[in-house]
Structures are given as structure tokens and as C-alpha cells.
Scaffold this motif. Structure first.
Motif, PDB file in Angstrom:
ATOM      1  N   UNK A  13       0.872  -1.251   0.106  1.00 50.70           N
ATOM      2  CA  UNK A  13      -0.051  -0.067   0.118  1.00 50.70           C
ATOM      3  C   UNK A  13       0.945   1.239  -0.065  1.00 50.70           C
ATOM      4  N   UNK A  14       0.513   2.279  -0.726  1.00 52.06           N
ATOM      5  CA  UNK A  14       1.332   3.614  -0.897  1.00 52.06           C
ATOM      6  C   UNK A  14       0.763   4.376   0.315  1.00 52.06           C
ATOM      7  N   UNK A  15       1.591   5.043   1.045  1.00 55.80           N
ATOM      8  CA  UNK A  15       1.117   6.029   1.937  1.00 55.80           C
ATOM      9  C   UNK A  15       1.453   7.379   1.316  1.00 55.80           C
ATOM     10  N   UNK A  16       0.792   8.331   1.809  1.00 54.00           N
ATOM     11  CA  UNK A  16       0.672   9.557   1.369  1.00 54.00           C
ATOM     12  C   UNK A  16       1.969  10.246   1.863  1.00 54.00           C
ATOM     13  N   UNK A  17       2.489  11.249   1.225  1.00 51.39           N
ATOM     14  CA  UNK A  17       3.828  11.967   1.689  1.00 51.39           C
ATOM     15  C   UNK A  17       3.441  12.518   2.641  1.00 51.39           C
ATOM     16  N   UNK A  18       4.263  12.750   3.877  1.00 49.89           N
ATOM     17  CA  UNK A  18       3.716  13.447   4.818  1.00 49.89           C
ATOM     18  C   UNK A  18       4.112  14.940   4.635  1.00 49.89           C
ATOM     19  N   UNK A  19       2.808  15.403   5.444  1.00 55.67           N
ATOM     20  CA  UNK A  19       2.864  17.319   4.958  1.00 55.67           C
ATOM     21  C   UNK A  19       3.491  17.864   6.322  1.00 55.67           C
ATOM     22  N   UNK A  20       3.871  19.146   5.755  1.00 53.09           N
ATOM     23  CA  UNK A  20       4.570  19.998   6.986  1.00 53.09           C
ATOM     24  C   UNK A  20       3.554  20.424   7.748  1.00 53.09           C
ATOM     25  N   UNK A  21       4.123  20.518   9.115  1.00 51.50           N
ATOM     26  CA  UNK A  21       3.278  20.644  10.215  1.00 51.50           C
ATOM     27  C   UNK A  21       3.664  22.175  10.627  1.00 51.50           C
ATOM     28  N   UNK A  22       2.573  23.102  10.872  1.00 47.77           N
ATOM     29  CA  UNK A  22       2.837  24.432  11.269  1.00 47.77           C
ATOM     30  C   UNK A  22       3.132  24.608  12.807  1.00 47.77           C
ATOM     31  N   UNK A  23       4.403  24.923  13.058  1.00 48.32           N
ATOM     32  CA  UNK A  23       4.756  25.084  14.588  1.00 48.32           C
ATOM     33  C   UNK A  23       4.440  26.486  15.247  1.00 48.32           C
ATOM     34  N   UNK A  24       3.916  26.556  16.488  1.00 45.01           N
ATOM     35  CA  UNK A  24       3.607  27.873  16.706  1.00 45.01           C
ATOM     36  C   UNK A  24       5.155  28.635  16.699  1.00 45.01           C
ATOM     37  N   UNK A  25       5.338  29.956  16.938  1.00 40.42           N
ATOM     38  CA  UNK A  25       6.449  30.823  16.858  1.00 40.42           C
ATOM     39  C   UNK A  25       7.073  30.639  18.259  1.00 40.42           C
ATOM     40  N   UNK A  26       8.380  30.742  18.377  1.00 41.66           N
ATOM     41  CA  UNK A  26       9.153  30.596  19.695  1.00 41.66           C
ATOM     42  C   UNK A  26       8.840  31.897  20.468  1.00 41.66           C
ATOM     43  N   UNK A  27       8.553  31.595  21.681  1.00 40.15           N
ATOM     44  CA  UNK A  27       8.572  32.615  22.781  1.00 40.15           C
ATOM     45  C   UNK A  27       9.227  32.467  23.798  1.00 40.15           C
ATOM     46  N   UNK A  28      10.017  33.489  24.258  1.00 42.33           N
ATOM     47  CA  UNK A  28      10.853  33.328  25.361  1.00 42.33           C
ATOM     48  C   UNK A  28      10.239  33.234  26.700  1.00 42.33           C
ATOM     49  N   UNK A  29      10.440  32.328  27.485  1.00 43.95           N
ATOM     50  CA  UNK A  29       9.667  32.270  28.669  1.00 43.95           C
ATOM     51  C   UNK A  29      10.089  33.288  29.511  1.00 43.95           C
ATOM     52  N   UNK A  30       8.968  33.681  30.409  1.00 45.10           N
ATOM     53  CA  UNK A  30       9.213  34.873  31.174  1.00 45.10           C
ATOM     54  C   UNK A  30      10.069  34.901  32.377  1.00 45.10           C
ATOM     55  N   UNK A  31      11.145  35.617  32.542  1.00 51.22           N
ATOM     56  CA  UNK A  31      11.881  35.776  33.564  1.00 51.22           C
ATOM     57  C   UNK A  31      11.334  35.640  34.968  1.00 51.22           C
ATOM     58  N   UNK A  32      11.931  34.913  35.587  1.00 49.76           N
ATOM     59  CA  UNK A  32      11.541  34.626  37.129  1.00 49.76           C
ATOM     60  C   UNK A  32      11.857  35.795  37.737  1.00 49.76           C
ATOM     61  N   UNK A  33      10.979  36.099  38.806  1.00 44.54           N
ATOM     62  CA  UNK A  33      11.267  37.305  39.489  1.00 44.54           C
ATOM     63  C   UNK A  33      12.064  36.733  40.859  1.00 44.54           C
ATOM     64  N   UNK A  34      13.245  37.344  41.157  1.00 44.84           N
ATOM     65  CA  UNK A  34      13.833  36.877  42.227  1.00 44.84           C
ATOM     66  C   UNK A  34      13.199  36.917  43.605  1.00 44.84           C
ATOM     67  N   UNK A  35      13.414  35.848  44.605  1.00 40.82           N
ATOM     68  CA  UNK A  35      12.556  35.603  45.566  1.00 40.82           C
ATOM     69  C   UNK A  35      12.929  36.906  46.456  1.00 40.82           C
ATOM     70  N   UNK A  36      12.240  37.288  47.315  1.00 46.29           N
ATOM     71  CA  UNK A  36      12.427  38.502  48.415  1.00 46.29           C
ATOM     72  C   UNK A  36      12.995  37.474  49.706  1.00 46.29           C
ATOM     73  N   UNK A  37      13.854  37.951  50.546  1.00 46.01           N
ATOM     74  CA  UNK A  37      14.101  37.192  51.517  1.00 46.01           C
ATOM     75  C   UNK A  37      15.747  36.998  51.659  1.00 46.01           C
TER      76      UNK A  37
END
Length: 63
Positions: A13-37
Motif C-alpha cells: 500500500x502506498x502512503x501519502x507523503x507527509x505534510x509539513x506541520x505548522x509549529x507555533x512561533x518561539x516565545x522566550x519564557x518569562x523571566x523569574x522574579x527573584x525571591x525576596x528574603x
């Protein structure tokens, strides 16, 4: 008895060629706020330094 039929070529059986998948745009993770104390290093030194000093002062002296 008749001879068994010869095996026929199987069609793969012939399989269809894989189609490209749209990936979400890269987002930098938010910077962690330093703990007080107090930092962990400072807290550790505040607890262990007096204990080490007390052990050194209160240990029995050898003659």
C-alpha cells in the motif's frame, strides 16, 4: 492432487507523503522574579556557624 498455486506478488500500500506541520512561533519564557528574603547560603551559614563555634568552644580539652 494438484500442485499448490504459486504465490502472487503482493502489492504494497502506498502512503501519502507527509505534510509539513505548522509549529507555533518561539516565545522566550518569562523571566523569574527573584525571591525576596534571605538566600539559602546565608540561611545555612546563620544556622551552622554558631553551632560549629559552640562545638569548638565546648569540646573537652585534652591534657
Amino acid at each position: 492432487m494438484p500442485p499448490p498455486p504459486s504465490p502472487s506478488l503482493s502489492v504494497r500500500p502506498t502512503h501519502p507523503a507527509p505534510r509539513p506541520v505548522a509549529l507555533p512561533a518561539y516565545r522566550k519564557p518569562p523571566r523569574k522574579v527573584p525571591r525576596r528574603g534571605t538566600s539559602l547560603v546565608t540561611l545555612t551559614l546563620l544556622i551552622t556557624a554558631p553551632a560549629v563555634f559552640a562545638v569548638a568552644v565546648l569540646r573537652p580539652r585534652s591534657r
